[in-house]
Each structure stands twice: as structure tokens, then as C-alpha cells.
Scaffold this active site. Structure first.
Site, PDB file in Angstrom:
ATOM      1  N   GLU A  91      25.539  26.453 -10.874  1.00  0.00           N
ATOM      2  CA  GLU A  91      24.375  25.890 -11.537  1.00  0.00           C
ATOM      3  C   GLU A  91      23.930  26.841 -12.621  1.00  0.00           C
ATOM      4  O   GLU A  91      23.740  28.015 -12.291  1.00  0.00           O
ATOM      5  CB  GLU A  91      23.238  25.727 -10.522  1.00  0.00           C
ATOM      6  N   ARG A 137      21.180  22.127  -1.802  1.00  0.00           N
ATOM      7  CA  ARG A 137      21.637  23.257  -2.615  1.00  0.00           C
ATOM      8  C   ARG A 137      23.115  23.045  -2.920  1.00  0.00           C
ATOM      9  O   ARG A 137      23.895  22.632  -2.047  1.00  0.00           O
ATOM     10  CB  ARG A 137      21.452  24.585  -1.877  1.00  0.00           C
ATOM     11  N   HIS A 155      19.059  19.570 -11.243  1.00  0.00           N
ATOM     12  CA  HIS A 155      18.178  20.145 -10.212  1.00  0.00           C
ATOM     13  C   HIS A 155      16.715  19.729 -10.434  1.00  0.00           C
ATOM     14  O   HIS A 155      15.857  20.569 -10.728  1.00  0.00           O
ATOM     15  CB  HIS A 155      18.313  21.682 -10.189  1.00  0.00           C
TER      16      HIS A 155
HETATM   17  P1  NAP Z   1      13.225  22.024   6.553  1.00  0.00           P
HETATM   18  O1  NAP Z   1      12.006  21.243   6.882  1.00  0.00           O
HETATM   19  O2  NAP Z   1      13.337  23.436   7.044  1.00  0.00           O
HETATM   20  O3  NAP Z   1      14.488  21.182   7.029  1.00  0.00           O
HETATM   21  C1  NAP Z   1      15.774  21.688   7.032  1.00  0.00           C
HETATM   22  C2  NAP Z   1      16.555  20.988   8.144  1.00  0.00           C
HETATM   23  O4  NAP Z   1      17.893  21.435   8.094  1.00  0.00           O
HETATM   24  C3  NAP Z   1      16.013  21.292   9.534  1.00  0.00           C
HETATM   25  O5  NAP Z   1      15.908  20.067  10.224  1.00  0.00           O
HETATM   26  C4  NAP Z   1      17.091  22.157  10.161  1.00  0.00           C
HETATM   27  O6  NAP Z   1      17.090  21.881  11.548  1.00  0.00           O
HETATM   28  C5  NAP Z   1      18.328  21.658   9.442  1.00  0.00           C
HETATM   29  N1  NAP Z   1      19.455  22.596   9.459  1.00  0.00           N
HETATM   30  C6  NAP Z   1      19.447  23.950   9.353  1.00  0.00           C
HETATM   31  N2  NAP Z   1      20.693  24.426   9.441  1.00  0.00           N
HETATM   32  C7  NAP Z   1      21.503  23.354   9.620  1.00  0.00           C
HETATM   33  C8  NAP Z   1      22.893  23.213   9.795  1.00  0.00           C
HETATM   34  N3  NAP Z   1      23.699  24.274   9.858  1.00  0.00           N
HETATM   35  N4  NAP Z   1      23.392  21.965   9.934  1.00  0.00           N
HETATM   36  C9  NAP Z   1      22.583  20.871   9.912  1.00  0.00           C
HETATM   37  N5  NAP Z   1      21.240  20.959   9.764  1.00  0.00           N
HETATM   38  C10 NAP Z   1      20.716  22.184   9.615  1.00  0.00           C
HETATM   39  O7  NAP Z   1      13.418  22.127   4.981  1.00  0.00           O
HETATM   40  P2  NAP Z   1      12.990  21.052   3.873  1.00  0.00           P
HETATM   41  O8  NAP Z   1      11.628  21.361   3.378  1.00  0.00           O
HETATM   42  O9  NAP Z   1      13.302  19.699   4.383  1.00  0.00           O
HETATM   43  O10 NAP Z   1      14.011  21.467   2.701  1.00  0.00           O
HETATM   44  C11 NAP Z   1      15.418  21.384   2.927  1.00  0.00           C
HETATM   45  C12 NAP Z   1      16.176  22.038   1.791  1.00  0.00           C
HETATM   46  O11 NAP Z   1      16.097  21.197   0.643  1.00  0.00           O
HETATM   47  C13 NAP Z   1      15.598  23.377   1.312  1.00  0.00           C
HETATM   48  O12 NAP Z   1      16.091  24.469   2.062  1.00  0.00           O
HETATM   49  C14 NAP Z   1      16.026  23.448  -0.139  1.00  0.00           C
HETATM   50  O13 NAP Z   1      17.195  24.202  -0.278  1.00  0.00           O
HETATM   51  C15 NAP Z   1      16.297  21.989  -0.506  1.00  0.00           C
HETATM   52  N6  NAP Z   1      15.391  21.497  -1.554  1.00  0.00           N
HETATM   53  C16 NAP Z   1      15.907  21.116  -2.747  1.00  0.00           C
HETATM   54  C17 NAP Z   1      15.069  20.628  -3.728  1.00  0.00           C
HETATM   55  C18 NAP Z   1      15.596  20.198  -5.062  1.00  0.00           C
HETATM   56  O14 NAP Z   1      14.935  20.406  -6.068  1.00  0.00           O
HETATM   57  N7  NAP Z   1      16.758  19.571  -5.132  1.00  0.00           N
HETATM   58  C19 NAP Z   1      13.692  20.509  -3.492  1.00  0.00           C
HETATM   59  C20 NAP Z   1      13.211  20.898  -2.267  1.00  0.00           C
HETATM   60  C21 NAP Z   1      14.074  21.397  -1.305  1.00  0.00           C
HETATM   61  P3  NAP Z   1      17.697  22.904  12.628  1.00  0.00           P
HETATM   62  O15 NAP Z   1      17.052  24.229  12.359  1.00  0.00           O
HETATM   63  O16 NAP Z   1      17.361  22.285  13.938  1.00  0.00           O
HETATM   64  O17 NAP Z   1      19.156  22.897  12.361  1.00  0.00           O
END
Ligand code: NAP
Length: 316
Positions: free
Chosen positions: A254, A225, A273
Site C-alpha cells: 500500500e 489490512r 484504503h
Molecule cells: P475487533 O472488534 O477487535 O474485531 C476483530 C475480530 O477479529 C475479533 O472478533 C477477533 O476475535 C477476530 N480475530 C482475531 N484474530 C483472528 C484470527 N486469527 N482469525 C480469525 N479471526 C480473528 O476489531 P474491529 O474494530 O472490528 O476492526 C477489525 C480490523 O479492521 C482492524 O484491526 C483494522 O485492521 C481493520 N480496519 C480497517 C479499516 C479500513 O479503513 N479499511 C477501518 C477500520 C478497521 P478473536 O479474538 O476471538 O479471534
């Protein structure tokens, strides 16, 4: 039949399933409904299907007195005031998993794109500057064998890690529950790629101090994000050569206005995006978002819910 508002047309046929079951009003515009329009069209809706560009804030939730279900067409729910929804026992659906691989693929594309100067190379050819094969033309840096730091080692972060194993990379990863210290990751990585959610804790996580910790030869990639990376700090780090370059799928703000200073910064690739933007993935996301909405409207547990505690509260 419930009243439902959908903030944009979606790819595929999922909205046809929704319209067959419920009184469905779909915002026809290419741009998000302006906040006043969103409020005007939603006061009596029971279900809301939103996009990441729609701020579903506490005020809107309070104004929708019949609202019982929110389904967000994204895995991230940073555009929704989840606490306000939870306080009203409204489940908030999201679309995890189905977009993991498409987003991880794009992160690799951006790493290669910035380090191997693909956008510059394309512009060079189109400008008629390609006169011959030159030993020193548009030299970049290798992804293979590099040390890559993954911030947020969840579904997408791990999918990026699996791909990078094939490139013979050394992986450093960090999340709240484990991995290396963020400072160590920043200092040692040749590429830093961001995959954590946007939360109050991660907003501005990559600012001046974090960028100064990175090697001057390192690249930053953000497909998570926009506001996780501070735009002003990134502009100045690129201008002063504190890092080698950045590749952004997401930005703050954005969309990025054409006159935004970031667009004048050197060694930057930016795309609008597109992390999940493949036909198959966007259709799967639509199916999932509609499945979440239909389940919620039927009083059933949503298949994918960002605040499952609402069900615990109901049971207690
Ligand atoms: P996920 O499986 O929930 O993974 C998120 C990871 O971030 C978890 O390992 C979490 O672990 C970690 N995290 C949370 N807070 C943190 C912090 N303060 N510092 C470091 N790590 C932290 O989510 P995902 O499905 O992989 O998606 C991740 C993000 O990608 C989404 O939230 C979304 O915003 C973004 N995304 C963007 C697109 C795009 O179109 N560009 C597409 C899909 C997703 P812990 O809880 O142990 O910290």
C-alpha cells in the site's frame, strides 16, 4: 507543556485542542514522514500521534527516550511495535468503535460493487458503449439471499452481519473464539469478507490454499489490512478463474504501484484504503486520538488503549 509530534494534519479541530495544551509539531506533508525524518523530529518528544502508514518500530521507540504516550489514528495497531511500547510502559491509544459503521458500510458497497459490476458499468457508459437496454448486458450475481462468510466477527464483522440480515443473507462467521471452521466458511460462502486484525497469525491467511477452497463463483472482499490476503496468490486465483472476483479497500503493498500485477487481474475492484473515510468518522477518530494523547500526557488512563496491561503493571 509536553513536546508532541503529529505525523499528519487531521480533519476537524482536534489538533487545535492539542496545540492549545502542548508544544505540537505537525508534519505538513501529504505523504508520511520518511523514517529518517521521523527519527530526526522525535528524539525528545513525550507524545507521538501516528497514522497507520507510520512504522512505529522498536528502533524508533528506543530512540525516543522521553516518549511516554503513543496515540495511533486507527483501530488497528499493526504499524506499532506494541510489545516494545509495553516493555517501556508506554500506552498505545487507538480509535475503536467510531469507525465501525463507516467501514461496515464500505464492505457492503464493495460486495455490491464487484458482484453487480458497478465500476465496469460506469466505464462502459463513459466509453460510449451503452447502445440500448440488453437482456444479457453486464450480468452479475445477487448479494440478497447469498451466503456470506465473515472472517473476524468483532465490532466491524458484526456490523457487516447486521447489515446483511437486511439482505436476507445466511451468515457464516469465524474468529479464534468461535464460529465455524475457516475451511467450511471458505467452501460454503458466496462472498468472503475479511474483518480480523493483521497479526503474525493472520498475515497471508488468505493465500493459495484458502483461495482454492472458495467457490469459483465466490467473491473476496478485504476491508481489514492488505497483508491478510497474499497478493500473488490472489492475482493467480483471479487470472485462473478460481474465484469470481475480488474487491479490495486494502492491499499489499500500500499504495499499490500503477504497474502492480494485481491491477492487471480480471474482476478486481480496488480503492485506496477508504474504510473510515467519511467526514464525520475521520473527525471523530481525530477527537479520539487527541483525547487519548491528552489523557496519556496528563498521566491519566487513556480512554482507548490497545495495551491496557501497562496500567496493570503500573498499579502492581
Ligand atoms: P475487533 O472488534 O477487535 O474485531 C476483530 C475480530 O477479529 C475479533 O472478533 C477477533 O476475535 C477476530 N480475530 C482475531 N484474530 C483472528 C484470527 N486469527 N482469525 C480469525 N479471526 C480473528 O476489531 P474491529 O474494530 O472490528 O476492526 C477489525 C480490523 O479492521 C482492524 O484491526 C483494522 O485492521 C481493520 N480496519 C480497517 C479499516 C479500513 O479503513 N479499511 C477501518 C477500520 C478497521 P478473536 O479474538 O476471538 O479471534
Amino acid at each position: 507543556m509536553a513536546r508532541v509530534f503529529v505525523t499528519r494534519e487531521l480533519p476537524g479541530t482536534a489538533l487545535e485542542r492539542l496545540a492549545a495544551a502542548h508544544d505540537t509539531d505537525v508534519w505538513p506533508g501529504r505523504r508520511p514522514p520518511p523514517p529518517a525524518e521521523l527519527r530526526e523530529r522525535t528524539p525528545d518528544v513525550e507524545g507521538l500521534l501516528s497514522l497507520l502508514t507510520d512504522p512505529i518500530d522498536a528502533e524508533l521507540i528506543a530512540a525516543c527516550s522521553n516518549l511516554g504516550v503513543i496515540s495511533n489514528y486507527a483501530v488497528g495497531v499493526d504499524n506499532v511495535d506494541v510489545a516494545a511500547a509495553t516493555a517501556r510502559s508506554i500506552p498505545v491509544g487507538n480509535t475503536p468503535g467510531v469507525l465501525t459503521d463507516s467501514t461496515a458500510d464500505l464492505a457492503l458497497a464493495l460486495m455490491l460493487g464487484i458482484a453487480r459490476r458497478i465500476v465496469e458499468g460506469d466505464a462502459f457508459v463513459r466509453a460510449g458503449e451503452w447502445v440500448t437496454w440488453e437482456p444479457g448486458l453486464l450480468l452479475g450475481h445477487d448479494l440478497h439471499g447469498a451466503t456470506v462468510g465473515i472472517i473476524g466477527f468483532g465490532r466491524i464483522g458484526q456490523a457487516v452481519g447486521r447489515r446483511l440480515e437486511g439482505f436476507g443473507c445466511e451468515i457464516l462467521q469465524t474468529s479464534r473464539s468461535g464460529g465455524v471452521d475457516l475451511s467450511e466458511l471458505l467452501e460454503r460462502s458466496d462472498f468472503v469478507t475479511v474483518h480480523c486484525p493483521l497479526t503474525p497469525e493472520t498475515r497471508g491467511l488468505i493465500g493459495t490454499e484458502a483461495l482454492r477452497r472458495m467457490k469459483p463463483t465466490a467473491y473476496l472482499v478485504n476491508t481489514a489490512r492488505g497483508p491478510i490476503v497474499d497478493s500473488d496468490s490472489l492475482c493467480s486465483a483471479l487470472a485462473q478463474g478460481e474465484i469470481a472476483g475480488a474487491a479490495l479497500d486494502v492491499t499489499d503493498p500500500e499504495p499499490l504501484p500503477a504497474d502492480h500485477p494485481l491491477l492487471g487481474a480480471p474482476n478486481l475492484v480496488v480503492i485506496p484504503h477508504l474504510g473510515s473515510a467519511t467526514h464525520a468518522t475521520r473527525e471523530r477518530m481525530a477527537d479520539m486520538a487527541v483525547d487519548n494523547l491528552l489523557a496519556g500526557l496528563a498521566g491519566e488512563r487513556m480512554p482507548y488503549c490497545a495495551n491496557p496491561e501497562v496500567y496493570e503493571a503500573t498499579r502492581a
